[in-house]
Design a protein around this motif. Structure first.
Motif, mmCIF file in Angstrom:
data_model
loop_
_atom_site.group_PDB
_atom_site.id
_atom_site.type_symbol
_atom_site.label_atom_id
_atom_site.label_comp_id
_atom_site.label_asym_id
_atom_site.label_seq_id
_atom_site.Cartn_x
_atom_site.Cartn_y
_atom_site.Cartn_z
ATOM 1 N N LEU A 333 0.823 -1.209 0.000
ATOM 2 C CA LEU A 333 0.000 0.000 0.000
ATOM 3 C C LEU A 333 0.858 1.261 0.000
ATOM 4 O O LEU A 333 0.534 2.252 -0.668
ATOM 5 N N ASN A 334 1.970 1.238 0.726
ATOM 6 C CA ASN A 334 2.833 2.417 0.803
ATOM 7 C C ASN A 334 3.614 2.678 -0.486
ATOM 8 O O ASN A 334 4.250 3.723 -0.614
ATOM 9 N N PRO A 469 5.470 8.677 4.461
ATOM 10 C CA PRO A 469 5.348 8.558 2.995
ATOM 11 C C PRO A 469 4.178 9.352 2.432
ATOM 12 O O PRO A 469 4.133 9.619 1.232
ATOM 13 N N ASN A 470 3.219 9.723 3.284
ATOM 14 C CA ASN A 470 2.075 10.504 2.830
ATOM 15 C C ASN A 470 2.263 12.008 3.002
ATOM 16 O O ASN A 470 1.302 12.760 2.893
ATOM 17 N N LEU A 475 1.715 18.561 2.171
ATOM 18 C CA LEU A 475 2.288 19.666 1.402
ATOM 19 C C LEU A 475 1.307 20.168 0.344
ATOM 20 O O LEU A 475 1.168 21.383 0.130
ATOM 21 N N GLY A 476 0.609 19.230 -0.296
ATOM 22 C CA GLY A 476 -0.378 19.638 -1.294
ATOM 23 C C GLY A 476 -1.532 20.415 -0.679
ATOM 24 O O GLY A 476 -2.008 21.409 -1.255
ATOM 25 N N GLU A 477 -1.975 19.979 0.498
ATOM 26 C CA GLU A 477 -3.072 20.691 1.165
ATOM 27 C C GLU A 477 -2.625 22.061 1.660
ATOM 28 O O GLU A 477 -3.425 23.009 1.687
ATOM 29 N N ALA A 498 5.575 19.156 -2.724
ATOM 30 C CA ALA A 498 4.724 17.967 -2.819
ATOM 31 C C ALA A 498 5.101 17.141 -4.038
ATOM 32 O O ALA A 498 5.182 15.906 -3.977
ATOM 33 N N LEU A 499 5.372 17.802 -5.153
ATOM 34 C CA LEU A 499 5.721 17.093 -6.383
ATOM 35 C C LEU A 499 7.106 16.464 -6.312
ATOM 36 O O LEU A 499 7.365 15.446 -6.972
ATOM 37 N N ALA A 500 7.986 17.045 -5.520
ATOM 38 C CA ALA A 500 9.307 16.444 -5.346
ATOM 39 C C ALA A 500 9.190 15.080 -4.674
ATOM 40 O O ALA A 500 10.015 14.191 -4.902
ATOM 41 N N ARG A 501 8.149 14.920 -3.848
ATOM 42 C CA ARG A 501 7.950 13.651 -3.155
ATOM 43 C C ARG A 501 6.969 12.728 -3.874
ATOM 44 O O ARG A 501 6.986 11.523 -3.672
#
Length: 582
Positions: A333-334, A469-470, A475-477, A498-501
């Motif tokens: 899942l991760n 991992p989430n 960051l997106g929020e 967020a996109l870097a991760r």
């Protein structure tokens, strides 16, 4: 009472307390708490107890510093009485106190089950100390074992048949059902100030409380783990406690403040998995201590979670039980791919087949379904299914915050913000270290049009678990919150992080494009738009329509921002497309 051996002390615990020296002299201990200290040490493993353990049970009604002082005075008086005949019967250091039980014949250990020999510590009562009363009650109850239920152990240098309440620690305890257990060892006070002993011990206690809220991770009680010291072999500690992981640390001075170092290690190998230093401006400050402990718990959970997933990956497929299936599923899942999501759901379903009432299997199955719904923008019937599964998890273990969190996410996606907020807040109350619950509450505030409140929760989530991992979601929020506040540079910065991760996170791409376009940086917006279409060539307005904003004009806001990008396809983003999972 006479000594069984003239060269040894004799201790009577059944009936009125009595201690006799080798020459037959009766050792007169007039203090009730002094008698209690001797009895508690005599009935403990190797005759030793941590100072904090004794303080809690005999001076628990007092403040920590006062309790420590009272114990020091009591031990000083006892040493004068017990060490008067040349033998050092009572030994103490900064961390623990030990009674030389190898020099004492104790009547309780010579007693046979079922033989009436008087009540344990007859007539001894300390009404003001509930901790002692509870200990004494447990000891007295344990003195009546089932018929023929005895264990064999070594006491006072010889093999003796013992009542069942004397625990055989030669083998690890059972009952963890294959789950990894963790033990928190006493945190050392390295400040040089004995008045801060209670602070160091309090950190360990609070950590045990925090870890106990992680329902999938059994935590050894402080009564067991605090009986060990820095000098004890770590591998032996793990074996005796049945703990796979050990946490230890120390409190120290750091210039004009204080520091706490903490480390996590595998008990069997001694291999260090993680260590970190934290700064405390005031170690006695309750709010700062709570915040620090929550952060420490979140970091430890993340590290152990990862270690267990890796460990289970190495096991043979044909030997997987419920716990193994769950850990293998969590690993898949991760990885956050469609194929891994499907495999995770399959493994969790197998675990539920083996144990339909497993709270952990229910929670993980719900989490896997939630990811599939979000990634594939699935319809309402799937969200309703998720809500029902989350409710089952809540019933299976009403003390696990994750079930409430997942139910709150379902309500959020169903556009029920009030119900969602209440459930997510309950999740945080149950498990304050649950970073994802803070992040989801922040997301809920965003969808309800409350970006300022969202930022507080999202920053808390990031502080709690910076390696989660989430974290791309938090960051997106945050990028969304700054977008709603029209703080474009901050929105761009957090969307980029967020996109870097998570480069395939289309939502962060949209937020970055929108912010760049509204700042007038159209060349940058066009490049960002090309990056989105490279990873999501089928992107369309249908992606945005799924977003459960309470105020639906925010969807229009994003569409308008995308239309500002030069060189975009003429029918984009309104064009229809064939959906596929993110």
């Amino acid at each position: 009472m006479t000594a069984a051996n003239s060269e040894r002390y004799a201790l009577r615990l059944l009936g009125p307390f009595e201690l006799t020296a080798p020459a037959g002299r009766r050792v007169e201990i007039t203090s009730k708490k002094g008698i209690a200290v001797v009895a508690m040490l005599a009935l403990s493993r190797d005759g030793a107890r941590a100072r904090g353990w004794l303080q809690d049970r005999l001076w628990g009604s007092r403040r920590k510093a006062e309790a420590a002082g009272s114990l020091r005075r009591e031990l000083s008086n006892l040493r004068k009485l017990l060490n008067a005949d040349g033998a050092e019967l009572l030994v103490s250091d900064r961390d623990r106190v030990r009674l030389r039980t190898d020099l004492i014949d104790i009547d309780l250990f010579a007693a046979r089950p079922g033989r009436a020999a008087g009540e344990l510590l007859e007539g001894l009562d300390i009404p003001s100390e509930r901790g002692f009363g509870q200990w004494l009650h447990e000891q007295r109850d344990a003195l009546v074992p089932p018929a023929n239920d005895v264990v064999v152990s070594a006491v006072a240098g010889g093999a003796t048949t013992l009542p069942t309440h004397i625990v055989d620690i030669s083998t690890p305890p059972v009952g963890f059902a294959g789950r990894p257990a963790i033990a928190v060892l006493p945190f050392a006070n390295a400040t040089g100030d004995e008045a801060l002993d209670y602070v160091a011990e309090g950190i360990g206690e609070e950590l045990i409380v925090g870890l106990s809220r992680i329902r999938w991770l059994p935590v050894i009680s402080r009564n067991s783990s605090f009986s060990f010291t820095e000098r004890d072999d770590r591998k032996l500690i793990g074996q005796r406690l049945g703990a796979q992981y050990l946490v230890e640390g120390r409190l120290y001075r750091a210039y004009d403040s204080y520091g706490v170092s903490a480390s996590l290690a595998e008990a069997i190998t001694g291999y260090s998995l993680w260590s970190r230093r934290f700064t405390l401006q005031s170690p006695a400050g309750h709010d700062e201590l709570v915040q620090f402990v929550n952060e420490l718990v979140a970091q430890l959970e993340s590290r152990i979670d990862h270690a267990e997933q890796i460990r289970i990956r190495g096991k043979r497929q044909d030997k997987l039980g419920v716990s193994d299936l769950i850990w293998r599923g969590r690993w898949h899942l991760n990885r956050l791919t469609r194929a891994d999501s499907e495999m995770a759901q399959k493994l969790f379903a197998e675990a539920l087949t083996l144990d339909p009432n497993s709270p952990e299997a229910l929670i993980q199955a719900t989490a896997a379904l939630a990811w599939s719904i979000w990634a594939g923008r699935q319809p309402q019937d799937q969200i309703l299914r998720m809500r029902k599964l989350a409710q089952q998890a809540m019933l299976a273990d009403p003390d696990d915050g994750r079930g409430f969190m997942l139910a709150g996410i379902a309500e959020m996606w169903l556009r029920h913000p009030l119900e969602a907020k209440n459930l997510l807040k309950q999740a945080i109350t149950l498990t304050p270290s649950l970073a994802l619950a803070h992040a989801q509450l922040g997301g809920c505030f965003n969808l309800a049009g409350e970006p300022y409140r969202a930022i507080v929760q999202l920053k808390t989530a990031m502080r709690l678990s910076s390696n989660d991992p989430n974290i791309f979601y938090s960051l997106g929020e945050l990028a969304l919150a700054y977008t709603m506040l029209r703080q474009w540079p901050e929105a761009i910065e957090h969307a980029t992080l967020a996109l870097a991760r998570r480069p395939a996170y289309w939502y962060a791409h949209v937020l970055k494009i929108n912010a760049l376009a509204r700042m007038g940086q159209l060349d940058g917006a066009r490049i960002a738009c090309d990056e989105l279409l490279a990873i999501k060539p089928n992107f369309s307005k249908r992606f945005l329509d799924w977003l459960p904003f309470v105020d639906r004009t925010w969807v229009d806001h994003f569409v308008e921002g995308l239309k500002l990008v030069p060189g975009r396809p003429s029918d984009w983003p309104e064009r229809d497309s064939q959906e596929s999972a993110a």
